[in-house]
Design a protein around this motif. Structure first.
Motif, short mmCIF file in Angstrom:
data_model
loop_
_atom_site.label_atom_id
_atom_site.label_comp_id
_atom_site.label_asym_id
_atom_site.label_seq_id
_atom_site.Cartn_x
_atom_site.Cartn_y
_atom_site.Cartn_z
N LEU A 6 1.00 -1.15 -0.05
CA LEU A 6 0.04 0.00 -0.02
C LEU A 6 0.85 1.29 -0.04
CD1 LEU A 6 -2.65 1.36 0.14
CD2 LEU A 6 -2.55 1.01 2.67
N LEU A 7 1.93 1.15 1.07
CA LEU A 7 2.59 2.40 1.03
C LEU A 7 3.39 2.64 -0.35
CD1 LEU A 7 4.03 2.36 4.71
CD2 LEU A 7 2.41 3.88 3.73
N MET A 57 -7.90 -11.09 -1.22
CA MET A 57 -8.98 -9.94 -1.27
C MET A 57 -8.43 -8.74 -0.55
SD MET A 57 -12.11 -9.88 -1.69
CE MET A 57 -13.36 -8.75 -1.71
N ILE A 58 -7.34 -9.06 0.17
CA ILE A 58 -6.58 -7.90 1.10
C ILE A 58 -5.83 -7.17 -0.26
CG2 ILE A 58 -4.59 -7.36 2.54
CD1 ILE A 58 -5.63 -9.38 4.39
N HIS A 59 -5.29 -8.15 -1.00
CA HIS A 59 -4.47 -7.43 -2.20
C HIS A 59 -5.60 -6.48 -3.01
CE1 HIS A 59 -3.12 -7.39 -6.58
NE2 HIS A 59 -2.12 -7.16 -5.85
N PHE A 60 -6.57 -6.94 -3.34
CA PHE A 60 -7.80 -6.34 -3.94
C PHE A 60 -7.98 -4.95 -3.39
CE2 PHE A 60 -12.24 -5.13 -4.09
CZ PHE A 60 -12.32 -4.90 -5.40
N TYR A 61 -8.12 -4.96 -1.94
CA TYR A 61 -8.23 -3.55 -1.23
C TYR A 61 -7.04 -2.74 -1.58
CZ TYR A 61 -12.53 -5.78 0.59
OH TYR A 61 -13.76 -6.25 0.80
N ARG A 110 -12.45 -8.66 -8.27
CA ARG A 110 -13.42 -9.01 -6.92
C ARG A 110 -14.32 -10.24 -6.94
NH1 ARG A 110 -17.68 -7.93 -3.47
NH2 ARG A 110 -17.00 -7.52 -1.32
N LYS A 111 -15.03 -10.56 -8.22
CA LYS A 111 -15.86 -11.44 -8.57
C LYS A 111 -15.16 -12.70 -8.58
CE LYS A 111 -19.64 -12.83 -11.51
NZ LYS A 111 -20.81 -12.28 -12.51
#
Length: 123
Positions: A6-7, A57-61, A110-111
């Motif tokens: 993220l950073l 899913m965390i990677h998606f966010y 995501r799907k």
């Protein structure tokens, strides 16, 4: 690791957008132009590189956060006195086409993640 991604994405987006919108800053003269561009893209690519782990899913966010931040920079930097050398502007139809394609791609990703999670849960 996801915080690092993220950073990395936020820093890469900031670097590239500030380089484009504020080319008059003297910091850009400390290194060759290609170095700044490669560094910014490398940070962005690192942040969106898909992991082979179960934390998709965390990677998606993380991807969503970086994309939203990038769009916010494109919207805000002109109001902070920046002028895009490339032509990033909310008035450009290409900008909105890219936004729509990105949203569609993220929804598809995501799907796919949720379907994979359901399939793995049913096994």
């Amino acid at each position: 690791m996801n915080v690092l991604k993220l950073l990395s994405g936020l820093l890469g987006a900031t670097l590239l957008m500030c380089y484009d919108f504020y080319q008059e800053w003297t910091i850009w003269q400390s290194l060759p132009k290609w170095t700044w561009v490669v560094l910014g893209f490398a940070l962005l690519i690192f942040s969106v590189y898909a992991p082979a782990s179960k934390d998709k899913m965390i990677h998606f966010y993380v991807e969503v956060a970086v994309m939203v931040y990038l769009v916010l920079l494109i919207i805000l930097l002109p109001y902070l006195g920046g002028q895009s050398a490339v032509g990033f502007s909310m008035k450009e139809p290409f900008f909105w086409i890219v936004i729509l394609i990105t949203v569609w791609q993220l929804k598809s990703y995501r799907k796919r993640i949720t379907n994979e999670a359901k399939d793995n849960k049913n096994k």
